[in-house]
Design a protein around this motif. Sequence first.
Motif, PDB file in Angstrom:
ATOM      1  N   ILE A  12       0.917  -1.293  -0.091  1.00 25.06           N
ATOM      2  CA  ILE A  12      -0.135  -0.058   0.121  1.00 25.06           C
ATOM      3  C   ILE A  12       0.665   1.156   0.016  1.00 25.06           C
ATOM      4  O   ILE A  12       0.523   2.179  -0.627  1.00 25.06           O
ATOM      5  CB  ILE A  12      -0.989  -0.110   1.266  1.00 25.06           C
ATOM      6  N   SER A  13       2.093   1.144   0.656  1.00 25.43           N
ATOM      7  CA  SER A  13       2.908   2.276   0.777  1.00 25.43           C
ATOM      8  C   SER A  13       3.345   2.459  -0.789  1.00 25.43           C
ATOM      9  O   SER A  13       3.349   3.778  -1.071  1.00 25.43           O
ATOM     10  CB  SER A  13       4.004   2.188   1.611  1.00 25.43           C
ATOM     11  N   SER A  17       2.569   6.062  -2.761  1.00 19.47           N
ATOM     12  CA  SER A  17       3.601   7.079  -3.412  1.00 19.47           C
ATOM     13  C   SER A  17       3.208   7.209  -4.869  1.00 19.47           C
ATOM     14  O   SER A  17       3.787   8.274  -5.447  1.00 19.47           O
ATOM     15  CB  SER A  17       4.950   6.037  -3.420  1.00 19.47           C
ATOM     16  N   PHE A  18       2.907   6.365  -5.568  1.00 20.73           N
ATOM     17  CA  PHE A  18       2.625   6.465  -6.898  1.00 20.73           C
ATOM     18  C   PHE A  18       1.214   7.618  -7.151  1.00 20.73           C
ATOM     19  O   PHE A  18       1.454   8.638  -7.720  1.00 20.73           O
ATOM     20  CB  PHE A  18       2.086   5.347  -7.616  1.00 20.73           C
ATOM     21  N   VAL A  19       0.254   7.478  -6.160  1.00 19.15           N
ATOM     22  CA  VAL A  19      -0.779   8.122  -6.633  1.00 19.15           C
ATOM     23  C   VAL A  19      -0.785   9.485  -6.141  1.00 19.15           C
ATOM     24  O   VAL A  19      -1.399  10.618  -6.696  1.00 19.15           O
ATOM     25  CB  VAL A  19      -2.359   7.735  -5.992  1.00 19.15           C
ATOM     26  N   GLN A  20       0.294   9.850  -4.901  1.00 19.57           N
ATOM     27  CA  GLN A  20       0.408  11.288  -4.311  1.00 19.57           C
ATOM     28  C   GLN A  20       0.986  12.190  -5.517  1.00 19.57           C
ATOM     29  O   GLN A  20       0.694  13.238  -5.546  1.00 19.57           O
ATOM     30  CB  GLN A  20       1.581  11.067  -3.310  1.00 19.57           C
ATOM     31  N   ILE A  21       1.620  11.735  -6.490  1.00 17.94           N
ATOM     32  CA  ILE A  21       2.078  12.571  -7.571  1.00 17.94           C
ATOM     33  C   ILE A  21       0.907  13.218  -8.155  1.00 17.94           C
ATOM     34  O   ILE A  21       1.026  14.424  -8.770  1.00 17.94           O
ATOM     35  CB  ILE A  21       3.063  11.871  -8.712  1.00 17.94           C
ATOM     36  N   TYR A  22      -0.230  12.453  -8.597  1.00 17.95           N
ATOM     37  CA  TYR A  22      -1.349  12.930  -9.379  1.00 17.95           C
ATOM     38  C   TYR A  22      -2.489  13.453  -8.362  1.00 17.95           C
ATOM     39  O   TYR A  22      -3.684  13.322  -8.837  1.00 17.95           O
ATOM     40  CB  TYR A  22      -1.698  12.177 -10.273  1.00 17.95           C
ATOM     41  N   LEU A  36      -7.981   2.596   4.098  1.00 21.60           N
ATOM     42  CA  LEU A  36      -7.512   1.036   3.855  1.00 21.60           C
ATOM     43  C   LEU A  36      -6.496   0.951   4.652  1.00 21.60           C
ATOM     44  O   LEU A  36      -6.124  -0.053   5.395  1.00 21.60           O
ATOM     45  CB  LEU A  36      -7.304   0.588   2.369  1.00 21.60           C
ATOM     46  N   GLN A  37      -5.333   1.891   4.647  1.00 26.39           N
ATOM     47  CA  GLN A  37      -4.118   1.754   5.351  1.00 26.39           C
ATOM     48  C   GLN A  37      -4.376   1.589   6.897  1.00 26.39           C
ATOM     49  O   GLN A  37      -3.608   1.024   7.472  1.00 26.39           O
ATOM     50  CB  GLN A  37      -3.188   2.806   5.024  1.00 26.39           C
ATOM     51  N   VAL A  56     -11.958  -2.774  -2.098  1.00 33.65           N
ATOM     52  CA  VAL A  56     -11.110  -3.462  -2.896  1.00 33.65           C
ATOM     53  C   VAL A  56     -10.201  -2.435  -3.978  1.00 33.65           C
ATOM     54  O   VAL A  56     -10.644  -1.970  -4.720  1.00 33.65           O
ATOM     55  CB  VAL A  56     -11.716  -4.732  -3.647  1.00 33.65           C
ATOM     56  N   PHE A  57      -8.905  -2.279  -3.783  1.00 31.64           N
ATOM     57  CA  PHE A  57      -7.860  -1.445  -4.447  1.00 31.64           C
ATOM     58  C   PHE A  57      -6.824  -2.373  -5.098  1.00 31.64           C
ATOM     59  O   PHE A  57      -6.487  -3.492  -4.299  1.00 31.64           O
ATOM     60  CB  PHE A  57      -7.497  -0.474  -3.786  1.00 31.64           C
ATOM     61  N   PHE A  58      -6.386  -2.035  -6.430  1.00 31.92           N
ATOM     62  CA  PHE A  58      -5.474  -2.895  -6.800  1.00 31.92           C
ATOM     63  C   PHE A  58      -4.407  -1.782  -7.603  1.00 31.92           C
ATOM     64  O   PHE A  58      -4.733  -0.782  -8.021  1.00 31.92           O
ATOM     65  CB  PHE A  58      -5.857  -3.960  -7.920  1.00 31.92           C
ATOM     66  N   ILE A  59      -3.142  -2.540  -7.872  1.00 30.63           N
ATOM     67  CA  ILE A  59      -2.218  -1.884  -8.607  1.00 30.63           C
ATOM     68  C   ILE A  59      -2.121  -2.495  -9.813  1.00 30.63           C
ATOM     69  O   ILE A  59      -2.133  -3.882  -9.920  1.00 30.63           O
ATOM     70  CB  ILE A  59      -0.603  -1.984  -7.986  1.00 30.63           C
ATOM     71  N   PHE A  60      -1.923  -1.700 -11.186  1.00 32.05           N
ATOM     72  CA  PHE A  60      -1.783  -2.323 -12.506  1.00 32.05           C
ATOM     73  C   PHE A  60      -0.311  -2.086 -12.894  1.00 32.05           C
ATOM     74  O   PHE A  60       0.285  -0.958 -12.837  1.00 32.05           O
ATOM     75  CB  PHE A  60      -2.671  -1.548 -13.362  1.00 32.05           C
ATOM     76  N   PHE A  61       0.234  -3.100 -13.063  1.00 30.69           N
ATOM     77  CA  PHE A  61       1.936  -3.040 -13.541  1.00 30.69           C
ATOM     78  C   PHE A  61       1.959  -3.440 -14.784  1.00 30.69           C
ATOM     79  O   PHE A  61       1.438  -3.966 -15.564  1.00 30.69           O
ATOM     80  CB  PHE A  61       2.800  -4.250 -12.654  1.00 30.69           C
ATOM     81  N   HIS A  62       3.135  -2.714 -15.139  1.00 25.50           N
ATOM     82  CA  HIS A  62       3.885  -3.475 -16.490  1.00 25.50           C
ATOM     83  C   HIS A  62       5.550  -3.802 -16.167  1.00 25.50           C
ATOM     84  O   HIS A  62       6.057  -2.839 -15.917  1.00 25.50           O
ATOM     85  CB  HIS A  62       3.916  -2.188 -17.575  1.00 25.50           C
ATOM     86  N   ASP A  63       5.561  -4.838 -16.034  1.00 20.85           N
ATOM     87  CA  ASP A  63       6.611  -5.556 -15.465  1.00 20.85           C
ATOM     88  C   ASP A  63       6.945  -5.022 -14.096  1.00 20.85           C
ATOM     89  O   ASP A  63       5.945  -5.365 -13.284  1.00 20.85           O
ATOM     90  CB  ASP A  63       8.031  -5.085 -16.227  1.00 20.85           C
ATOM     91  N   THR A  64       7.825  -4.381 -13.513  1.00 21.33           N
ATOM     92  CA  THR A  64       7.898  -3.670 -12.279  1.00 21.33           C
ATOM     93  C   THR A  64       7.645  -2.295 -12.229  1.00 21.33           C
ATOM     94  O   THR A  64       7.443  -1.676 -10.908  1.00 21.33           O
ATOM     95  CB  THR A  64       9.173  -4.053 -11.720  1.00 21.33           C
ATOM     96  N   GLU A  65       6.999  -1.680 -13.180  1.00 21.12           N
ATOM     97  CA  GLU A  65       6.790  -0.466 -13.126  1.00 21.12           C
ATOM     98  C   GLU A  65       5.126  -0.026 -13.030  1.00 21.12           C
ATOM     99  O   GLU A  65       4.133  -0.965 -13.543  1.00 21.12           O
ATOM    100  CB  GLU A  65       7.080   0.255 -14.364  1.00 21.12           C
TER     101      GLU A  65
END
Length: 306
Positions: A12-13, A17-22, A36-37, A56-65
């Motif tokens: 979740i951290s 970190s990703f969403v804070q940029i936007y 949730l945290q 229910v939340f999820f992360i969508f990845f391309h490889d490790t990004e």
Amino acid sequence: MWYIKEIDNENISQALSFVQIYEPLCVNLVDGLLRLQKKFNETMPSVKKSKNEKDVFFIFFHDTEIVAVCGLDAQKTFLHCFPNATRASIKAFVNCSEKFFKTFSIRSIMGEKKFSEVIEKYLVRNHNYTVKQLHSYFLFELSVQNFLKQKKFYADENLRCDTCNHLDIENLLPLQFGYEREEWERNSENEIFSRVYILNMLSEQILFKGSINGKIVSKAHTNACGVRCKQIGGVYTLPAYRGKHYAETVLRFALRTLAEKTSSFVLFVKVKNIAAQKLYRRLGFTKIAAFQITAFNSRKDFASQQ
């Protein structure tokens, strides 16, 4: 390789970190992730919920990004942060998230317009959803720094501004009825719904009021609280008291009160509400994006139909 991974205590951290940029574009999503945290960090176990009742939340990845963070809150609203979406990444997302959309029933979509439209069309075409309401908004933002630079605003001395508490519920109800009628286009009053809504807001958010001789005539509140951004909503003034800058006075009080706890404010306003847009521009807000809320007609959980 494209794939999705449900958000848990370990990642979740990374998602935050990703969403804070936007954050200004997805403060509702950030708010949901922070809640949730908090649940993850609770020492006492919570009551177990069924798969169609929990967040229910999820992360969508391309490889490790990380490419996107999305999810469903307790009200079954689909929230998303999918910056720089391309045709290829959207196609991959749809393929990877097929099981998610089959499993969970969605009542509405809220977020930046372009990707909201993608999900709306996908649900209608592939999962038999029908649109009940679709509202187009402009998303506005104001930095605390710019707000504090503004010239002194001379408010009506008869209007007293303060934060709300549970003793204000009865006096807030007429304003909530009016807000639901004008903003949500409700044709009838549902006192139980409105009362519960106010109670929830008092528990989870910060409500502000403007009163004259003890009567609440104008209100506003936070809708969502991110890490560095707070969303303002619920702005309403009784018709008999309009044209006197009461809403502006309450909003300025709210922004001053919240200024030490955030870096910026956002709000969304209907595209056709020119008067409200003028008000927010006077306060220093600037338009940053198109925003959309789509509500779907009631339907059974897709999983129960299989």
